[in-house]
Scaffold this motif. Structure first.
Motif, PDB file in Angstrom:
ATOM      1  N   PHE A   1      12.116  27.397   5.754  1.00  0.00           N
ATOM      2  CA  PHE A   1      11.286  28.605   5.830  1.00  0.00           C
ATOM      3  C   PHE A   1      10.341  28.767   4.641  1.00  0.00           C
ATOM      4  N   TYR A   2      10.143  27.735   3.845  1.00  0.00           N
ATOM      5  CA  TYR A   2       9.467  27.882   2.556  1.00  0.00           C
ATOM      6  C   TYR A   2       8.015  28.339   2.684  1.00  0.00           C
ATOM      7  N   ASP A   3       7.351  27.983   3.776  1.00  0.00           N
ATOM      8  CA  ASP A   3       5.949  28.370   3.930  1.00  0.00           C
ATOM      9  C   ASP A   3       5.770  29.453   4.991  1.00  0.00           C
ATOM     10  N   ARG A   4       6.847  30.221   5.218  1.00  0.00           N
ATOM     11  CA  ARG A   4       6.841  31.254   6.252  1.00  0.00           C
ATOM     12  C   ARG A   4       6.939  32.639   5.622  1.00  0.00           C
ATOM     13  N   ASP A   5       6.307  33.634   6.277  1.00  0.00           N
ATOM     14  CA  ASP A   5       6.412  34.995   5.765  1.00  0.00           C
ATOM     15  C   ASP A   5       7.264  35.896   6.662  1.00  0.00           C
ATOM     16  N   ASP A   6       7.903  35.318   7.707  1.00  0.00           N
ATOM     17  CA  ASP A   6       8.747  36.115   8.588  1.00  0.00           C
ATOM     18  C   ASP A   6      10.232  35.960   8.290  1.00  0.00           C
ATOM     19  N   VAL A   7      10.574  35.076   7.354  1.00  0.00           N
ATOM     20  CA  VAL A   7      11.955  34.924   6.890  1.00  0.00           C
ATOM     21  C   VAL A   7      11.947  34.976   5.377  1.00  0.00           C
ATOM     22  N   PHE A   8      12.709  35.915   4.812  1.00  0.00           N
ATOM     23  CA  PHE A   8      12.859  36.020   3.361  1.00  0.00           C
ATOM     24  C   PHE A   8      14.200  35.400   2.990  1.00  0.00           C
ATOM     25  N   TYR A   9      14.146  34.371   2.142  1.00  0.00           N
ATOM     26  CA  TYR A   9      15.370  33.699   1.705  1.00  0.00           C
ATOM     27  C   TYR A   9      15.659  34.051   0.257  1.00  0.00           C
ATOM     28  N   ALA A  10      16.858  34.575  -0.013  1.00  0.00           N
ATOM     29  CA  ALA A  10      17.264  34.934  -1.372  1.00  0.00           C
ATOM     30  C   ALA A  10      18.616  34.317  -1.667  1.00  0.00           C
ATOM     31  N   SER A  11      18.751  33.720  -2.828  1.00  0.00           N
ATOM     32  CA  SER A  11      19.983  33.022  -3.192  1.00  0.00           C
ATOM     33  C   SER A  11      20.414  33.375  -4.612  1.00  0.00           C
ATOM     34  N   ILE A  12      21.703  33.661  -4.756  1.00  0.00           N
ATOM     35  CA  ILE A  12      22.343  33.726  -6.077  1.00  0.00           C
ATOM     36  C   ILE A  12      23.282  32.530  -6.137  1.00  0.00           C
ATOM     37  N   HIS A  13      23.112  31.666  -7.130  1.00  0.00           N
ATOM     38  CA  HIS A  13      23.886  30.426  -7.173  1.00  0.00           C
ATOM     39  C   HIS A  13      24.063  29.986  -8.627  1.00  0.00           C
ATOM     40  N   GLU A  14      24.907  28.987  -8.810  1.00  0.00           N
ATOM     41  CA  GLU A  14      25.145  28.450 -10.154  1.00  0.00           C
ATOM     42  C   GLU A  14      24.032  27.480 -10.539  1.00  0.00           C
ATOM     43  N   GLU A  15      23.404  27.732 -11.659  1.00  0.00           N
ATOM     44  CA  GLU A  15      22.313  26.888 -12.128  1.00  0.00           C
ATOM     45  C   GLU A  15      22.799  25.467 -12.402  1.00  0.00           C
ATOM     46  N   GLY A  16      22.019  24.487 -11.933  1.00  0.00           N
ATOM     47  CA  GLY A  16      22.301  23.091 -12.223  1.00  0.00           C
ATOM     48  C   GLY A  16      23.338  22.449 -11.335  1.00  0.00           C
TER      49      GLY A  16
END
Length: 335
Positions: free
Chosen positions: A170-185
């Motif tokens: 979905f990276y080039d889409r404006d109809d899906v918002f992707y949000a992630s909290i994750h461990e860096e690295g």
């Protein structure tokens, strides 16, 4: 809650030494059997057309043939068996069910949670990786967009690993918002805060890469200061949670410090947000590899929707998290 489940998902055989096994679903079912108000719903498998709406058709056929030929090692982490193809279609179909029921108004004690496997958030447009073959949450999101029951879908991924596949699709889409909290690295090494989308999708990807050792207070602050305002501004019709439980402090493959009660607190926050914006809410299982912590965390989410108020956290987020969130908010215009 309503739990989407099928024995077909047990037929994806990864072998005795692999962390992603059918025992994960069996452990969840055993733990839920001790709770009241649990219902299970089967669903039709996803169609090939639904899968190829988010994955390359040649790749999808390659997975089908690989499974039909008995499977094997797709890569060093990702294993298939003869039952993988059917399990993957069923897992995606269960995620579709969760999205459909959420949009139909199932909430409160009827909130849908799909507990299928294999998981999906690492599966990219044209490759399997990280135990994932079909991106379940992406199939679910695209399906409701295609049938017109939603015009905007938000995905909140709290798995300890960044969901590179969902972001990729979905990276080039404006109809899906992707949000992630994750461990860096951590695997797969993606999810930098600078990754915010491109083209029409610029600003519709939000990553919060927390330092190793982050716990409940860090996750809750990240939600309140970044995820909540970003989702509220996006105003989705549907919120899907990519619910991995491998950020748990006792999970064997991460270094984060989220508690079982921490998942209840996150659940309460995302439920309140969905209510505030008038969005449907559904959960789709991702990772979590300690059988006790995985099953107890899923059960805690069920109890949260069954009326138990989460205990409040009296800890403080780290200075690293506070500084990171200031940068995230500035980059996304949330300050």
């Amino acid at each position: 809650m309503q739990f989407g489940y099928s024995d077909t998902c047990l037929d994806h055989d990864t072998g005795e030494r692999h962390p992603e096994t059918a025992d994960r679903l069996r452990a969840i079912r055993r733990q839920l059997s001790r709770r009241h108000g649990v219902t299970y719903v089967d669903a039709d498998p996803a169609s090939v057309e639904a899968v190829t709406a988010v994955h390359d058709a040649a790749y999808v056929e390659e997975v089908r043939e690989f499974s039909a030929d008995g499977g094997g090692d797709w890569d060093t982490d990702t294993v298939a068996s003869e039952g993988t193809w059917d399990a993957a279609l069923k897992s995606a179909g269960l995620a579709q069910w969760a999205a459909e029921r959420a949009l139909a108004g199932d909430d409160g004690r009827d909130t849908p949670f799909s507990i299928g496997r294999p998981p999906g958030h690492h599966a990219t447009i044209d490759d399997a990786m990280g135990f994932c073959f079909v991106n379940n949450v992406a199939v679910a999101a695209q399906s409701v967009l295609d049938d017109g029951s939603a015009t905007r879908v938000a995905v909140f991924d709290w798995d300890v690993h960044h969901g590179n596949g969902t972001q990729d699709i979905f990276y080039d889409r404006d109809d899906v918002f992707y949000a992630s909290i994750h461990e860096e690295g951590l695997y797969p090494g993606t999810g930098a805060l600078e990754e915010t989308g491109e083209g029409q999708g610029e600003g519709a990807t939000l990553n919060v890469p927390l330092a190793s050792g982050a716990g409940d207070a860090d996750y809750l602050l990240a939600f309140e200061q970044a995820i909540r305002p970003a989702f509220a501004r996006f105003d989705p019709d549907l919120v899907l949670v990519s619910a991995g439980f491998d950020a748990h402090r006792h999970d064997p493959i991460s270094r984060m410090r989220v508690s079982t009660e921490g998942y209840a607190r996150l659940t309460d926050r995302i439920r309140t947000l969905a209510d505030d914006v008038g969005a449907g809410l559904g959960f789709v299982l991702e990772g979590g590899y300690g059988l006790d912590t995985l099953s107890e965390s899923v059960a805690t989410i069920h109890e949260t929707f069954d009326g138990r108020d989460p205990l409040e956290d009296d800890g403080d987020a780290s200075e690293d998290t506070t500084d990171l969130l200031a940068t995230v908010r500035a980059r996304h215009g949330l300050a």
